[in-house]
Structures are given as structure tokens and as C-alpha cells.
Motif scaffolding. Structure first.
Motif, PDB file in Angstrom:
ATOM      1  N   PRO A 110       0.851  -1.201   0.000  1.00 14.71           N
ATOM      2  CA  PRO A 110       0.000   0.000   0.000  1.00 14.71           C
ATOM      3  C   PRO A 110       0.885   1.248   0.000  1.00 14.71           C
ATOM      4  CG  PRO A 110      -0.912  -1.627   1.505  1.00 14.71           C
ATOM      5  CD  PRO A 110       0.415  -2.175   1.037  1.00 14.71           C
ATOM      6  N   PRO A 111       0.691   2.147  -0.971  1.00 18.61           N
ATOM      7  CA  PRO A 111       1.650   3.247  -1.188  1.00 18.61           C
ATOM      8  C   PRO A 111       1.446   4.441  -0.259  1.00 18.61           C
ATOM      9  CG  PRO A 111      -0.016   3.287  -2.885  1.00 18.61           C
ATOM     10  CD  PRO A 111      -0.340   2.113  -2.017  1.00 18.61           C
ATOM     11  N   TRP A 112       1.766   4.253   1.022  1.00 19.11           N
ATOM     12  CA  TRP A 112       1.728   5.351   1.986  1.00 19.11           C
ATOM     13  C   TRP A 112       2.751   5.068   3.085  1.00 19.11           C
ATOM     14  CZ3 TRP A 112       0.650   5.047   7.252  1.00 19.11           C
ATOM     15  CH2 TRP A 112       0.155   3.823   7.710  1.00 19.11           C
ATOM     16  N   ALA A 113       3.120   6.106   3.806  1.00 18.71           N
ATOM     17  CA  ALA A 113       4.052   5.955   4.926  1.00 18.71           C
ATOM     18  C   ALA A 113       3.853   7.101   5.905  1.00 18.71           C
ATOM     19  CB  ALA A 113       5.496   5.919   4.435  1.00 18.71           C
ATOM     20  N   ALA A 114       4.271   6.866   7.137  1.00 19.10           N
ATOM     21  CA  ALA A 114       4.280   7.909   8.172  1.00 19.10           C
ATOM     22  C   ALA A 114       5.619   7.833   8.883  1.00 19.10           C
ATOM     23  CB  ALA A 114       3.130   7.715   9.154  1.00 19.10           C
ATOM     24  N   HIS A 115       6.405   8.898   8.753  1.00 17.51           N
ATOM     25  CA  HIS A 115       7.714   8.970   9.394  1.00 17.51           C
ATOM     26  C   HIS A 115       7.600   9.887  10.607  1.00 17.51           C
ATOM     27  CE1 HIS A 115       9.775   7.039   5.955  1.00 17.51           C
ATOM     28  NE2 HIS A 115       8.881   7.688   5.223  1.00 17.51           N
ATOM     29  N   VAL A 116       7.817   9.338  11.793  1.00 21.09           N
ATOM     30  CA  VAL A 116       7.745  10.110  13.038  1.00 21.09           C
ATOM     31  C   VAL A 116       9.147  10.639  13.331  1.00 21.09           C
ATOM     32  CG1 VAL A 116       7.096  10.097  15.468  1.00 21.09           C
ATOM     33  CG2 VAL A 116       5.885   8.617  13.843  1.00 21.09           C
ATOM     34  N   LEU A 117       9.260  11.974  13.415  1.00 16.91           N
ATOM     35  CA  LEU A 117      10.551  12.651  13.522  1.00 16.91           C
ATOM     36  C   LEU A 117      10.664  13.334  14.885  1.00 16.91           C
ATOM     37  CD1 LEU A 117      10.321  14.483  10.060  1.00 16.91           C
ATOM     38  CD2 LEU A 117      11.321  12.231  10.487  1.00 16.91           C
ATOM     39  N   PRO A 118      11.355  12.735  15.850  1.00 17.39           N
ATOM     40  CA  PRO A 118      11.543  13.431  17.129  1.00 17.39           C
ATOM     41  C   PRO A 118      12.525  14.592  16.942  1.00 17.39           C
ATOM     42  CG  PRO A 118      12.045  11.060  17.281  1.00 17.39           C
ATOM     43  CD  PRO A 118      11.982  11.410  15.839  1.00 17.39           C
ATOM     44  N   ALA A 119      12.277  15.694  17.636  1.00 18.95           N
ATOM     45  CA  ALA A 119      13.212  16.824  17.594  1.00 18.95           C
ATOM     46  C   ALA A 119      14.384  16.549  18.519  1.00 18.95           C
ATOM     47  CB  ALA A 119      12.513  18.115  17.994  1.00 18.95           C
ATOM     48  N   ALA A 120      15.543  17.041  18.134  1.00 22.52           N
ATOM     49  CA  ALA A 120      16.741  16.806  18.931  1.00 22.52           C
ATOM     50  C   ALA A 120      16.609  17.391  20.330  1.00 22.52           C
ATOM     51  CB  ALA A 120      17.961  17.392  18.215  1.00 22.52           C
ATOM     52  N   GLU A 121      15.872  18.518  20.457  1.00 20.08           N
ATOM     53  CA  GLU A 121      15.770  19.155  21.775  1.00 20.08           C
ATOM     54  C   GLU A 121      14.694  18.510  22.644  1.00 20.08           C
ATOM     55  OE1 GLU A 121      12.343  20.940  19.719  1.00 20.08           O
ATOM     56  OE2 GLU A 121      14.387  20.436  19.140  1.00 20.08           O
ATOM     57  N   GLY A 122      13.868  17.628  22.082  1.00 26.06           N
ATOM     58  CA  GLY A 122      12.921  16.866  22.874  1.00 26.06           C
ATOM     59  C   GLY A 122      11.619  17.553  23.208  1.00 26.06           C
ATOM     60  N   THR A 123      11.405  18.771  22.743  1.00 25.62           N
ATOM     61  CA  THR A 123      10.176  19.492  23.093  1.00 25.62           C
ATOM     62  C   THR A 123       9.131  19.459  21.988  1.00 25.62           C
ATOM     63  OG1 THR A 123      11.093  21.582  22.275  1.00 25.62           O
ATOM     64  CG2 THR A 123      11.456  21.053  24.601  1.00 25.62           C
ATOM     65  N   SER A 124       9.427  18.834  20.884  1.00 25.88           N
ATOM     66  CA  SER A 124       8.481  18.749  19.784  1.00 25.88           C
ATOM     67  C   SER A 124       8.812  17.520  18.942  1.00 25.88           C
ATOM     68  CB  SER A 124       8.528  20.016  18.914  1.00 25.88           C
ATOM     69  OG  SER A 124       9.812  20.183  18.336  1.00 25.88           O
ATOM     70  N   PHE A 125       7.891  17.181  18.078  1.00 24.33           N
ATOM     71  CA  PHE A 125       8.136  16.140  17.083  1.00 24.33           C
ATOM     72  C   PHE A 125       7.261  16.443  15.880  1.00 24.33           C
ATOM     73  CE2 PHE A 125       4.511  14.461  19.410  1.00 24.33           C
ATOM     74  CZ  PHE A 125       3.724  13.854  18.441  1.00 24.33           C
ATOM     75  N   ALA A 126       7.549  15.786  14.774  1.00 29.32           N
ATOM     76  CA  ALA A 126       6.767  15.958  13.558  1.00 29.32           C
ATOM     77  C   ALA A 126       6.470  14.593  12.963  1.00 29.32           C
ATOM     78  CB  ALA A 126       7.505  16.833  12.545  1.00 29.32           C
ATOM     79  N   VAL A 127       5.440  14.533  12.162  1.00 28.52           N
ATOM     80  CA  VAL A 127       5.140  13.331  11.390  1.00 28.52           C
ATOM     81  C   VAL A 127       5.039  13.739   9.926  1.00 28.52           C
ATOM     82  CG1 VAL A 127       3.601  11.380  11.018  1.00 28.52           C
ATOM     83  CG2 VAL A 127       3.860  12.337  13.322  1.00 28.52           C
ATOM     84  N   LEU A 128       5.832  13.088   9.097  1.00 33.27           N
ATOM     85  CA  LEU A 128       5.716  13.275   7.655  1.00 33.27           C
ATOM     86  C   LEU A 128       4.854  12.144   7.109  1.00 33.27           C
ATOM     87  CD1 LEU A 128       6.488  14.661   4.966  1.00 33.27           C
ATOM     88  CD2 LEU A 128       8.396  13.040   4.817  1.00 33.27           C
ATOM     89  N   PHE A 129       3.642  12.473   6.692  1.00 29.40           N
ATOM     90  CA  PHE A 129       2.754  11.517   6.042  1.00 29.40           C
ATOM     91  C   PHE A 129       2.980  11.604   4.537  1.00 29.40           C
ATOM     92  CE2 PHE A 129       0.568  12.797   9.949  1.00 29.40           C
ATOM     93  CZ  PHE A 129       0.222  11.568  10.506  1.00 29.40           C
ATOM     94  N   THR A 130       3.139  10.470   3.888  1.00 29.41           N
ATOM     95  CA  THR A 130       3.288  10.456   2.431  1.00 29.41           C
ATOM     96  C   THR A 130       2.281   9.487   1.825  1.00 29.41           C
ATOM     97  OG1 THR A 130       5.050   8.775   2.570  1.00 29.41           O
ATOM     98  CG2 THR A 130       5.734  11.084   2.469  1.00 29.41           C
ATOM     99  N   PHE A 131       1.662   9.921   0.731  1.00 29.02           N
ATOM    100  CA  PHE A 131       0.684   9.106   0.009  1.00 29.02           C
ATOM    101  C   PHE A 131       0.973   9.244  -1.481  1.00 29.02           C
ATOM    102  CE2 PHE A 131      -1.366  10.625   3.862  1.00 29.02           C
ATOM    103  CZ  PHE A 131      -1.893   9.472   4.410  1.00 29.02           C
ATOM    104  N   HIS A 132       1.020   8.118  -2.175  1.00 27.26           N
ATOM    105  CA  HIS A 132       1.160   8.217  -3.622  1.00 27.26           C
ATOM    106  C   HIS A 132      -0.068   8.898  -4.191  1.00 27.26           C
ATOM    107  CE1 HIS A 132       1.883   7.303  -7.805  1.00 27.26           C
ATOM    108  NE2 HIS A 132       3.102   6.915  -7.476  1.00 27.26           N
ATOM    109  N   HIS A 133       0.140   9.747  -5.215  1.00 28.65           N
ATOM    110  CA  HIS A 133      -0.975  10.508  -5.766  1.00 28.65           C
ATOM    111  C   HIS A 133      -1.996   9.611  -6.460  1.00 28.65           C
ATOM    112  CE1 HIS A 133      -3.033  14.118  -6.462  1.00 28.65           C
ATOM    113  NE2 HIS A 133      -2.030  14.888  -6.797  1.00 28.65           N
ATOM    114  N   ALA A 134      -1.605   8.406  -6.849  1.00 29.33           N
ATOM    115  CA  ALA A 134      -2.572   7.469  -7.416  1.00 29.33           C
ATOM    116  C   ALA A 134      -3.440   6.845  -6.333  1.00 29.33           C
ATOM    117  CB  ALA A 134      -1.845   6.366  -8.187  1.00 29.33           C
TER     118      ALA A 134
END
Length: 445
Positions: A110-134
Motif C-alpha cells: 500500500p503506497p503510503w508511509a508515516a515517518h515520526v521525527l523526534p526533535a533533537a531538543e525533545g520538546t516537539s516532534f513531527a510526522v511526515l505523512f506520504t501518500f502516492h498521488h494514485a
């Protein structure tokens, strides 16, 4: 779940991708961490929730009929752990997102992913969600993301992804055809070709005599760089109230002014530059965000980068968008996506490369708005969302794509660029913020 046949536009997105030029969209969502282990807990929640969301478990596979076609099938042995990844701590979410956006999604899954990115300073994080356009258009991708967040936070936002259609809504375009239907399918394709020729002619006329900039068109390298800019939504409303028009007019004018500042700073110059921007328009019913398939048209607009005055740029954008709206999303030079309907599946299969390269003939950059209707107070693992940056896919031969979304009192511009052609994407991000500030100053002075 029965197999769902890909629409012609889905097929186009699926077949123009290459290993060196990925074609997926992304969404970089930044959270304020409530505890030091928030990123780890978020990754665990995403895996658990992804197992229960219809649609995320489907992969794309070829079918026998129609020739060259493909369909979404439930992937055997689907495991969300293959799609959710917790990374090492990062110092810059945008830099990390750019590197991840240049990695193609695995086509056998299934063409999708979620990359959980912790911040180096520990006070925040991000998630990069990716989905194929098809696999998903912008509204459906937003629906998936909202479905993965904390349940109490998405009340009043988009409906959960993958909502089963009512029986009367199940259209023939989403099922595998019976061989006896092929003559009718051919007749439909011939009829669609007439509309496609009309649209193509309008697009060609719109492309004639326009000066773009080498910074916006380049040989595709597949390398990616991402960045973002945040503008106060209250300032955008102040400009709209002072000048009329729509919020979207203001947001597009800010892009035009940001491009002008950026081109002048890098020494390319903005005199006479009117790049052609394709502004996708969703044909999806807002009440059915989980419906399968891309449902898109678009408006084509010449961005008035060569206009020196901010208000002149805004007025030019407003007039151009009014002309587009009068023509409607199904006609005029911006209805590029509808051309895919006139190409048979076999043409998409073997002509993907040619189709991909033809995009640069008609437009120079993509500006895509991804609405989060009614979304507020969003959280993941009890950590609140701070910013959300949509990352639109880059077509081959184009160097920049701009995604725009509004969340609470912020407008987030997500920038995705070819890393070789645009090494100074951070300068463009700052230029967008500067342009917005100048527009506010001009309108409130």
C-alpha cells in the motif's frame, strides 16, 4: 473489499512515476511534545490506528481488462508496522522531510508511509505523512491523516477516510468492467477525446508567449528539498477586507510577490516574468472525502511576478481567478487533469514518460490548497498540532511546488523543490513571509 479500478487520472499518476522521480504527496505535521517520549507513543498509536482505517490496506496491481489498467486490492499480510517509522532525532524537520520525499514509496505495498521525527531538543516532534498521488488526492489524504489523530480532536473535521459509499453511489468507474462492456467504453473514450482536444487547444494558447524563469523549470534530478513559511491568517483576512476578493486570491498573490523577491535576491531578475501556475480544483463532494480516486481539475493562472506593486499583483491575481471561475473547472486552459480521461489505459501504461514530460509545456509550478475544514485542537498522543505543511508532488521538469493549508490562526505554506535547481529554498520561504507583511502594511497604512 472488492477491487477498485483506477480512474484515468489515477493511472496517469501511477505510470508517470519512475525510480528516480517519485510522485507522492506529503504532509509535514508539527506537534508540541507533551512528554519526552511523545514521539515514541505517537508511532505506536499510528500503527494501531492504521490497522483499522479502510483504504490504507490497499495496494495497486495491474488487471487484465481494460488493457493497461490497474486496480486497488486489499494487500495480503498488510502490516502497518511496515509503513510507520520512528526515526532518530532530527534538528530540522523540513530538511528531514526533503530527504524522505525523494525516496519512492514501495509499489508492491500500500503506497503510503508515516515517518515520526523526534526533535533533537525533545520538546516537539513531527510526522511526515506520504501518500502516492494514485492512492489519494489532497482531500482524501487529509481525511486519512485526520483519521489517524486522536479521536476527540477531529470532531467536526473531515469524516473518517474510507467511509463505505451508499449503494446508489457505487459508480461503474470503480469496478472491473465486464468484457461485454468494451464497445461502450471505446465510444465513451472517443467522446471524451473531443473535450480533451478543446481543453488542450486552450492550454496551448495560454502557454504561448509567456516568459518563465530558469529557476522554475529544470532537468528532473529526483533530489528534493523542503521548507515552509507561516503567515498569520488574521493578517490575510485584514488584506481581504481592505481589498475585496477572496482569501485564496490573497494567498496566491503572496506567492507571486514571494517569487518576485526570491528571483531578485538570487540575481535572476523578475522583469517580464509571468510563470504559469496550475491551481488544482477538487471535484470531490466535501461530504464524501473518503470516496476513492482522484477527482481533480484545475485553474491555470499567470502569476504577475513582473508587477512591482503588491496591490497591483493582488488585483491581477483576482482578475485572472475570476476569469477561471467564469469558465469553470471543467473547461478552459486549466482543466489539465481532464485530459487524462481521453487516454486509454494502455496509453497511460506505455506513454507515461511522454505524458510526464508534457506537463512542463503547459505550466511552470503547482500551487495546491489543501483544506482542513473545521479542524481545530488537533492532537496526537495528547500533543497538540502546531503547524501543518502540505507538500505537493513535483512533475518532471519542474523545480517548485507550493502547498497551502490553514490551521487555526495560521496559514502554512509547504514548499517542495528540486534540491539541485533550488538550493536556496529557505530564501523563498522568508520572501513569502516578507511579502505577506508588506501587503498588510500597504492595506493598513
Amino acid at each position: 473489499m472488492a477491487p477498485e479500478l483506477l480512474t484515468p487520472l489515477d493511472l496517469a499518476f501511477w505510470n508517470i512515476e519512475s525510480s528516480g522521480h517519485p510522485l507522492h504527496m506529503g504532509g509535514l505535521v508539527v506537534f508540541d511534545a507533551d512528554t519526552p517520549d511523545a514521539a515514541r507513543r505517537a508511532a505506536g498509536l499510528l500503527k494501531a490506528r492504521a490497522a483499522r482505517i479502510p483504504g490504507l490496506n490497499t495496494r495497486i496491481r495491474p488487471v487484465l481488462l481494460p488493457l493497461g489498467g490497474a486496480a486497488r486490492h486489499v494487500a495480503p499480510g498488510y502490516d502497518p508496522s511496515d509503513h510507520v517509522h520512528l526515526t532518530e532525532p532530527v534538528r530540522d524537520f523540513h530538511v528531514a522531510a526533503g530527504a524522505l520525499m525523494q525516496q519512492p514509496l514501495e509499489r508492491g505495498r500500500p503506497p503510503w508511509a508515516a515517518h515520526v521525527l523526534p526533535a533533537a531538543e525533545g520538546t516537539s516532534f513531527a510526522v511526515l505523512f506520504t501518500f502516492h498521488h494514485a492512492h489519494a488526492d489532497g482531500m482524501r489524504a487529509a481525511s486519512y491523516v485526520l483519521s489517524l489523530l486522536d479521536p476527540a480532536a477531529v470532531d467536526g473535521a473531515l469524516a473518517p477516510a474510507g467511509v463505505a459509499p451508499r449503494p446508489q453511489e457505487a459508480g461503474s468507474a470503480l469496478r472491473l468492467p465486464d468484457p461485454r462492456e468494451l464497445p461502450g467504453l471505446v465510444r465513451d473514450a472517443v467522446a471524451d477525446a473531443g473535450q480533451a482536444l478543446s481543453i488542450g487547444s486552450a492550454m496551448a494558447r495560454a502557454a504561448w508567449g509567456v516568459r518563465s524563469s530558469p529557476a522554475l523549470t529544470s532537468r528532473a534530478t529526483g533530489a528534493r528539498r523542503a521548507d515552509g513559511a507561516v503567515v498569520d491568517l488574521r493578517d490575510v483576512h485584514r488584506v481581504r477586507e481592505a481589498t475585496g476578493g477572496t482569501v485564496n486570491d490573497v494567498l496566491l498573490a503572496v506567492v507571486a510577490g514571494g517569487l518576485r523577491r526570491w528571483l531578485d535576491k538570487r540575481g535572476d531578475g523578475s522583469d517580464g516574468v509571468q510563470p504559469r501556475a496550475l491551481v488544482p480544483v477538487s471535484l470531490r463532494d466535501p461530504n464524501e472525502p473518503g470516496a476513492a480516486g482522484n477527482r481533480l481539475s484545475g485553474y491555470l493562472i499567470r502569476l504577475p511576478v513582473d508587477q512591482a506593486e503588491p496591490l497591483a499583483r493582488l488585483h491581477a491575481v483576482r482578475e485572472a481567478m475570476e476569469r477561471n471561475k467564469q469558465a469553470g473547472p471543467a473547461g478552459g486552459p486549466g482543466a489539465a487533469a481532464l485530459l487524462a480521461d481521453a487516454i486509454p489505459p494502455l496509453g497511460h501504461r506505455f506513454g507515461g514518460g511522454l505524458i510526464a514530460r508534457s506537463g512542463r509545456l503547459f505550466y511552470d509550478l503547482l500551487i495546491s490548497s489543501v483544506p482542513l475544514r473545521g479542524a481545530h485542537g488537533l492532537t496526537l498522543a495528547d500533543s497538540p498540532v502546531r503547524e501543518a505543511y502540505p507538500l505537493a508532488p513535483l512533475a518532471p521538469g519542474q523545480s517548485l511546488a507550493v502547498g497551502i493549508t490553514t490551521y487555526e490562526d495560521r496559514v502554512c505554506y509547504g514548499l517542495l523543490a528540486d534540491a539541485v535547481a533550488v538550493p536556496d529554498l529557505d530564501v523563498l520561504a522568508r520572501s513569502i513571509v516578507e511579502e505577506a507583511a508588506e501587503l498588510v502594511a500597504v492595506c493598513t497604512s
